[in-house]
Design an enzyme around this catalytic site. Structure first.
Site, PDB file in Angstrom:
ATOM      1  CG  HIS A  44      66.387 -23.703  31.900  1.00 23.24           C
ATOM      2  ND1 HIS A  44      66.458 -25.197  32.096  1.00 23.24           N
ATOM      3  CD2 HIS A  44      67.796 -23.602  31.260  1.00 23.24           C
ATOM      4  CE1 HIS A  44      67.944 -25.835  31.854  1.00 23.24           C
ATOM      5  NE2 HIS A  44      68.424 -24.837  31.052  1.00 23.24           N
ATOM      6  CB  CYS A  94      76.810 -21.556  31.609  1.00 19.59           C
ATOM      7  SG  CYS A  94      75.483 -22.806  31.327  1.00 19.59           S
ATOM      8  CG  HIS A 127      67.549 -30.078  26.384  1.00 19.95           C
ATOM      9  ND1 HIS A 127      68.239 -30.090  27.627  1.00 19.95           N
ATOM     10  CD2 HIS A 127      68.378 -30.415  25.455  1.00 19.95           C
ATOM     11  CE1 HIS A 127      69.422 -30.379  27.199  1.00 19.95           C
ATOM     12  NE2 HIS A 127      69.733 -30.273  25.946  1.00 19.95           N
ATOM     13  CE  LYS A 148      75.829 -21.988  27.330  1.00 18.88           C
ATOM     14  NZ  LYS A 148      74.949 -22.419  28.281  1.00 18.88           N
ATOM     15  CG  ASP A 151      71.040 -22.839  28.784  1.00 17.09           C
ATOM     16  OD1 ASP A 151      72.171 -23.542  28.402  1.00 17.09           O
ATOM     17  OD2 ASP A 151      70.382 -23.517  29.554  1.00 17.09           O
ATOM     18  CG  ASP A 156      74.116 -19.226  29.408  1.00 13.57           C
ATOM     19  OD1 ASP A 156      74.413 -18.870  28.250  1.00 13.57           O
ATOM     20  OD2 ASP A 156      74.083 -20.328  29.993  1.00 13.57           O
ATOM     21  CG  HIS A 184      68.010 -26.163  26.881  1.00 13.27           C
ATOM     22  ND1 HIS A 184      69.290 -26.625  26.615  1.00 13.27           N
ATOM     23  CD2 HIS A 184      68.221 -25.603  28.172  1.00 13.27           C
ATOM     24  CE1 HIS A 184      70.129 -26.720  27.455  1.00 13.27           C
ATOM     25  NE2 HIS A 184      69.432 -25.771  28.710  1.00 13.27           N
TER      26      HIS A 184
HETATM   27  C1  VGL Z   1      73.079 -23.099  33.234  1.00 10.49           C
HETATM   28  C2  VGL Z   1      71.749 -24.943  34.328  1.00 10.49           C
HETATM   29  C3  VGL Z   1      71.352 -25.155  33.044  1.00 10.49           C
HETATM   30  C4  VGL Z   1      73.930 -22.069  33.283  1.00 10.49           C
HETATM   31  C5  VGL Z   1      72.225 -23.592  32.012  1.00 10.49           C
HETATM   32  O1  VGL Z   1      73.681 -21.146  32.347  1.00 10.49           O
HETATM   33  O2  VGL Z   1      74.671 -21.703  34.208  1.00 10.49           O
HETATM   34  N1  VGL Z   1      72.684 -23.841  34.424  1.00 10.49           N
HETATM   35  N2  VGL Z   1      71.437 -24.377  32.151  1.00 10.49           N
HETATM   36 ZN    ZN Z   2      70.453 -25.036  30.236  1.00 11.26          ZN
END
Ligand code: VGL
Ligand code: ZN
Length: 210
Positions: free
Chosen positions: A86, A156, A57, A111, A51, A13, A53
């Site tokens: 996000h 993550c 979401h 994901k 990430d 990510d 979404h």
């Molecule tokens: C993440 C919070 C929400 C991450 C992703 O990449 O750690 N954290 N979505």
């Molecule tokens: Zn996320």
């Protein structure tokens, strides 16, 4: 350590929204880019996660009237932390940071695309039942050890590291190539859980190139 042909670098990510100025910025997040690019240059195989979404979401605070970001809510699969919107699919914030070296990626796994389930982990979604398919893909290709880096240490990265161990891979996390969101001691807790699961904590400078 030195890389072998059954090692894989898994970059978690490194996206605009998780970097300073982004919607869910990880403090000092841009510090990971230089060490990660060096790792990408040296690793035998590279996979990136993103990430990803849909708008609206379930993990977005904006989808829960009266709730604010960083509050927790109960969902059918368990407790869910709510986040600012996000990494919306196709948005500028969901893109990899422009300085990230993406050319060597053999696979990009996205994901968090199911509207009603979050997925911190690159392997198993937050309902703890829905696989992303990554474990199967990596197993089928014969990888035995995964080296993880990226954002965020306490979400993550940690969830992916723990699930990778549970899936039977040897796992190392590169200390200087991760940064955390760190709410209520979550980074220290994540390192503790990873250590207990047998995840190795390494420094990028100790990894021989080539
Ligand atoms: C993440 C919070 C929400 C991450 C992703 O990449 O750690 N954290 N979505
Ligand atoms: Zn996320």
């Amino acid at each position: 350590m030195a890389w072998t042909g059954t090692d894989l670098l898994l970059v978690i990510d490194v996206q605009v929204d998780f970097l300073p100025g982004g919607a869910l910025a990880v403090p000092d997040g841009d510090a990971v880019i230089a060490p990660i690019n060096r790792l990408i240059g040296a690793a035998p195989h590279v996979v990136l996660t993103q990430d990803w979404h849909p708008a609206g979401h379930v993990s977005f605070a904006s989808s829960h009237p009266g709730r604010a970001a960083f509050e927790a809510v109960a969902l059918p699969y368990g407790t869910q932390v709510l986040w600012p919107d996000h990494c919306v699919q196709g948005s500028a914030g969901a893109a990899f940071h422009r300085d990230l070296r993406t050319d060597r990626a053999e696979l990009v796994i996205r994901k968090g695309h199911h509207p009603d389930v979050d997925s911190y982990s690159a392997f198993l979604e937050a309902d703890r039942r829905t696989p992303t398919g990554l474990a199967g893909a990596l197993r089928e290709r014969g990888f035995s050890r995964l080296v993880l880096c990226g954002l965020a240490t306490d979400y993550c990265v940690a969830w992916s590291a723990l699930d990778a161990r549970a899936a039977g891979f040897a796992v190392a996390v590169v200390d200087d190539a991760v940064r955390g969101i760190d709410r209520d001691g979550s980074v220290a807790r994540a390192w503790g859980e990873m250590a207990a699961a047998g995840v190795e904590r390494i420094e990028s400078g100790k990894i021989a190139s080539g």
